[in-house]
Design a protein around this motif. Structure first.
Motif, PDB file in Angstrom:
ATOM      1  N   ARG A  46      -9.887  -5.501  -5.817  1.00 27.20           N
ATOM      2  CA  ARG A  46      -8.456  -5.768  -5.979  1.00 27.20           C
ATOM      3  C   ARG A  46      -8.220  -7.159  -6.547  1.00 27.20           C
ATOM      4  O   ARG A  46      -7.363  -7.363  -7.401  1.00 27.20           O
ATOM      5  CB  ARG A  46      -7.747  -5.667  -4.631  1.00 27.20           C
TER       6      ARG A  46
ATOM      7  N   GLU B 220       2.969  -5.370   3.410  1.00 27.37           N
ATOM      8  CA  GLU B 220       1.562  -5.061   3.652  1.00 27.37           C
ATOM      9  C   GLU B 220       0.637  -6.184   3.230  1.00 27.37           C
ATOM     10  O   GLU B 220      -0.395  -6.392   3.831  1.00 27.37           O
ATOM     11  CB  GLU B 220       1.182  -3.742   2.966  1.00 27.37           C
TER      12      GLU B 220
ATOM     13  N   LYS C 158      -3.838  -4.998   3.194  1.00 28.03           N
ATOM     14  CA  LYS C 158      -4.629  -5.131   1.974  1.00 28.03           C
ATOM     15  C   LYS C 158      -3.822  -5.931   0.959  1.00 28.03           C
ATOM     16  O   LYS C 158      -2.605  -5.979   1.027  1.00 28.03           O
ATOM     17  CB  LYS C 158      -5.034  -3.772   1.424  1.00 28.03           C
TER      18      LYS C 158
ATOM     19  N   HIS D 135      -2.000  -6.385  -2.086  1.00 25.98           N
ATOM     20  CA  HIS D 135      -1.455  -5.585  -3.172  1.00 25.98           C
ATOM     21  C   HIS D 135      -1.609  -6.364  -4.454  1.00 25.98           C
ATOM     22  O   HIS D 135      -1.637  -7.590  -4.472  1.00 25.98           O
ATOM     23  CB  HIS D 135      -0.008  -5.203  -2.875  1.00 25.98           C
ATOM     24  N   HIS D 136      -1.780  -5.582  -5.463  1.00 28.63           N
ATOM     25  CA  HIS D 136      -1.996  -6.012  -6.805  1.00 28.63           C
ATOM     26  C   HIS D 136      -1.080  -7.172  -7.222  1.00 28.63           C
ATOM     27  O   HIS D 136      -1.499  -8.108  -7.872  1.00 28.63           O
ATOM     28  CB  HIS D 136      -1.715  -4.743  -7.590  1.00 28.63           C
TER      29      HIS D 136
ATOM     30  N   PRO E  39       4.158   7.845  -7.503  1.00 29.22           N
ATOM     31  CA  PRO E  39       3.699   6.453  -7.591  1.00 29.22           C
ATOM     32  C   PRO E  39       2.229   6.397  -8.008  1.00 29.22           C
ATOM     33  O   PRO E  39       1.454   7.293  -7.668  1.00 29.22           O
ATOM     34  CB  PRO E  39       3.829   5.936  -6.151  1.00 29.22           C
TER      35      PRO E  39
ATOM     36  N   PRO F 232      -0.865   3.362  -8.174  1.00 26.23           N
ATOM     37  CA  PRO F 232      -1.111   1.973  -7.768  1.00 26.23           C
ATOM     38  C   PRO F 232      -1.467   1.068  -8.938  1.00 26.23           C
ATOM     39  O   PRO F 232      -2.107   1.514  -9.895  1.00 26.23           O
ATOM     40  CB  PRO F 232      -2.303   2.099  -6.808  1.00 26.23           C
ATOM     41  N   GLY F 233      -1.085  -0.185  -8.835  1.00 24.06           N
ATOM     42  CA  GLY F 233      -1.417  -1.171  -9.872  1.00 24.06           C
ATOM     43  C   GLY F 233      -2.902  -1.178 -10.230  1.00 24.06           C
ATOM     44  O   GLY F 233      -3.258  -1.156 -11.409  1.00 24.06           O
ATOM     45  N   PRO F 234      -3.807  -1.209  -9.246  1.00 23.44           N
ATOM     46  CA  PRO F 234      -5.243  -1.240  -9.587  1.00 23.44           C
ATOM     47  C   PRO F 234      -5.764   0.112 -10.063  1.00 23.44           C
ATOM     48  O   PRO F 234      -6.977   0.265 -10.265  1.00 23.44           O
ATOM     49  CB  PRO F 234      -5.921  -1.624  -8.272  1.00 23.44           C
TER      50      PRO F 234
ATOM     51  N   TRP G 254       5.328  13.706  -2.496  1.00 26.86           N
ATOM     52  CA  TRP G 254       5.680  12.321  -2.798  1.00 26.86           C
ATOM     53  C   TRP G 254       4.631  11.659  -3.691  1.00 26.86           C
ATOM     54  O   TRP G 254       4.942  10.908  -4.600  1.00 26.86           O
ATOM     55  CB  TRP G 254       5.788  11.561  -1.482  1.00 26.86           C
ATOM     56  N   GLN G 255       3.383  11.944  -3.392  1.00 27.15           N
ATOM     57  CA  GLN G 255       2.299  11.393  -4.207  1.00 27.15           C
ATOM     58  C   GLN G 255       1.086  12.317  -4.097  1.00 27.15           C
ATOM     59  O   GLN G 255       0.847  12.908  -3.039  1.00 27.15           O
ATOM     60  CB  GLN G 255       1.919  10.000  -3.711  1.00 27.15           C
TER      61      GLN G 255
ATOM     62  N   LYS H   5      -0.941   8.535   7.417  1.00 30.40           N
ATOM     63  CA  LYS H   5      -0.883   7.066   7.382  1.00 30.40           C
ATOM     64  C   LYS H   5       0.146   6.635   8.413  1.00 30.40           C
ATOM     65  O   LYS H   5       1.298   7.058   8.270  1.00 30.40           O
ATOM     66  CB  LYS H   5      -0.473   6.559   6.004  1.00 30.40           C
TER      67      LYS H   5
ATOM     68  N   SER I 136      -4.742   5.042   4.949  1.00 26.19           N
ATOM     69  CA  SER I 136      -3.688   4.639   4.021  1.00 26.19           C
ATOM     70  C   SER I 136      -3.584   5.738   2.971  1.00 26.19           C
ATOM     71  O   SER I 136      -4.330   6.709   3.013  1.00 26.19           O
ATOM     72  CB  SER I 136      -3.944   3.257   3.435  1.00 26.19           C
ATOM     73  N   ILE I 137      -2.641   5.590   2.069  1.00 24.56           N
ATOM     74  CA  ILE I 137      -2.449   6.662   1.088  1.00 24.56           C
ATOM     75  C   ILE I 137      -3.626   6.677   0.118  1.00 24.56           C
ATOM     76  O   ILE I 137      -4.218   7.715  -0.153  1.00 24.56           O
ATOM     77  CB  ILE I 137      -1.105   6.506   0.361  1.00 24.56           C
ATOM     78  N   GLU I 138      -3.994   5.502  -0.373  1.00 31.99           N
ATOM     79  CA  GLU I 138      -5.131   5.414  -1.274  1.00 31.99           C
ATOM     80  C   GLU I 138      -6.423   5.296  -0.466  1.00 31.99           C
ATOM     81  O   GLU I 138      -6.390   5.106   0.742  1.00 31.99           O
ATOM     82  CB  GLU I 138      -4.977   4.193  -2.193  1.00 31.99           C
TER      83      GLU I 138
END
Ligand code: XMP
Length: 508
Positions: free
Chosen positions: A292, A324, A337, A339-340, A385, A387-389, A428-429, A500, A504-506
């Motif tokens: 990350r 987060e 964690k 976040h990006h 959604p 994620p940025g990474p 949702w994702q 979650k 987590s989601i990822e």
């Protein structure tokens, strides 16, 4: 934009403060967040809520509030947790410090007193506690509106306009919390309604005030947040450059789709292909936080290189990202964690006042509503959604091109199946991840020793909690069949049934 008769939420630093704002907005009223020192500049509030906070009222640096000023408004005031404790002190009572924290469910008992605050709220309903100090001596004339199951006061009324609750009505674990907030707000007169158009007008004004004639750059990924941000900046009429950094961690054909979508919205974007650079830097790196960190920092480097000398960086950070990562000053939340958009480089830029995050007070569904108000096509606004990474967080351990290829192929099949069966918009994702564990299988008459793919589909309100979706078996069966037959290197497909929290989601 000036607001009259809105709900002013004074932030004493609780990780739930923004949730109060959100609940009030859900109830249809305009709410805005203020620091305690802003008390003289609230415009014309119609009601005030004092939030919880991590400090003890006895701490020398505990946040304070100008009580005279607060009283002078002569409007309903609700103190929540720390807010209740500080009010009890201001009215002349005491608060007892404790090093033991009461955290979790309790029962609300309010049978003795019929106060408006608890109208329609059943006795014995669950409330959620998160505090260590408690009110001790109550000022003369204080009414105890409710207690917990042990008889400890959890709601007080000091005067006609001032009430307090020790528990957190804003979290869903307080089962009747929204009704209690609604009852409180019904004590105020003529509160301003919340309309997404007002929020849009506010954001446009804030952006203009902050940016002036500086140049602002923003990164776009094709995701909902950065897309809405770019359109918002364009709508604000500021001098903006939107840059799409392809970090090589995008899904199948995603770059082309992003370019097509921005063309549809009339927003010009510049593409920087940095995939090789990213993949080289990430080679052999296994630790999730390191990955990350590399992606986040490299992203800013590539970005800054591309823009030269921009004065401001705009990011589509949302509120859950802020909590987060918990690295914003004064935050009481612990780090889950990074976040990006909260890596060191960004924090450094933030200190220099070079980061603009107009969406940082909003939750995903509110951002989507804003997107619609900005005229963004629904299929873009309702995109899941991402994620940025990118795929890095769906590829546990070291990233390799052959792993990314598997994820891309499997993901495209799974998402295609969801669309085909009309489930994409009900989820949702969703995505496919690679499980880099080799297991034995049989392909043809041959032994295979290959990786597994995990499919995930969740529903969530705001990404802070999520539940897995009970997808029809047919979708899972067809997805699995195609992945096993068409994606080389995979001999096992799993469906992720983790909520979650604790997952987590990822994957990372
Ligand atoms: P987690 O995995 O934290 O994901 O439960 C919550 C939501 O956030 C997305 N996510 C990110 N979004 N930058 C982002 O912009 C990030 O670094 C990041 N990490 C996770 C994730 O896809 C999910 O929607």
């Amino acid at each position: 934009m000036e607001h009259s008769n809105h709900v002013a939420v004074i932030d004493f630093g609780s990780q739930y403060t923004q949730l109060i704002v959100r609940r009030v907005r859900e109830l249809g009223y305009f709410a805005k967040l203020y620091r305690p020192s802003d008390l003289g500049q609230l415009g014309g509030p119609g009601a005030i809520i004092l939030s919880g906070g991590p400090k003890s009222t006895a701490d020398p640096d505990a946040p304070d509030i100008d009580f005279e000023r607060l009283q002078a408004y002569d409007i309903p005031v609700l103190g929540v947790c720390y807010g209740m404790q500080i009010l009890n002190k201001k009215f002349g009572g005491t608060v007892e410090a404790s090093d033991r924290r009461e955290y979790g469910p309790a029962q609300l008992m309010h049978g003795e007193v019929a106060d408006e605050l608890f109208r329609g709220v059943p006795n014995d309903t669950q409330i959620w506690m998160s505090h260590s100090d408690t009110v001790k001596q109550l000022p003369e004339g204080t009414k105890v509106l409710a207690t917990n199951q042990d008889g400890t006061p959890v709601s007080l009324c000091w005067s006609e306009k001032f009430r307090g609750i020790q528990f957190h009505p804003e979290v869903t674990h307080s089962h009747e919390g929204t009704l209690i907030l609604k009852n409180f707000l019904s004590m105020a007169e003529g509160l301003e309604e919340f309309r997404i158009e007002d929020l849009k007008a506010d954001l446009l004004k804030e952006i203009n005030d902050r940016v002036g004639d500086k140049q602002v750059v923003c990164g776009v990924s094709g995701g909902v947040d950065s897309t809405i941000l770019a359109v918002l900046l364009k709508e604000a009429g500021v001098n903006v450059r939107a840059i799409f950094v392809d970090h090589g961690l995008m899904r199948k054909d995603e770059g082309d789709e992003v370019r097509r979508n921005f063309a549809r919205m009339g927003v010009e974007i510049e593409t920087v292909d940095a995939s090789e650079l990213f993949l080289n830097k990430l080679a052999g790196v296994e630790d999730p936080e390191k990955k990350r960190d590399i992606i986040g920092n490299l992203f800013v480097d590539v970005f800054w290189d591309a823009v030269g000398n921009a004065e401001l960086l705009a990011q589509g950070t949302l509120y859950p990202d802020v909590i987060e990562s918990a690295s914003n000053e004064g935050s009481s939340a612990s780090k889950i964690k990074t976040h990006h958009n909260r890596v060191d480089r960004i924090l450094e830029l933030q200190k220099q006042g070079k980061v603009l995050e107009p969406l940082a007070e909003l939750f995903k569904d509110e951002v989507r509503e804003l997107g619609i108000a900005l005229g963004i096509p629904e299929d873009i606004v309702n995109r899941h959604p991402f994620p940025g990474p990118g795929l890095a967080v769906r590829c546990p351990g070291a990233i390799e091109e052959k792993k990314l290829r598997i994820i891309r192929e499997a993901d495209a099949i799974f998402i295609g199946k969801l669309r085909e069966h009309g489930w994409y918009d009900r989820v949702w994702q969703s995505y496919a991840a690679l499980i880099p564990v080799k297991t034995v299988g049989v392909k043809g008459d041959e032994r295979s020793y290959e990786w597994a793919v995990s499919l995930r589909a969740v529903i969530s309100e705001d990404a802070m909690t999520a539940d897995w979706v009970e997808l029809p078996y047919q979708i899972l069966r067809e997805s699995s069949h195609r992945i096993l037959n068409e994606v080389a290197g995979v001999n096992r497909v799993l469906y992720d049934i983790s909520t979650k929290p604790p997952a987590s989601i990822e994957w990372e």
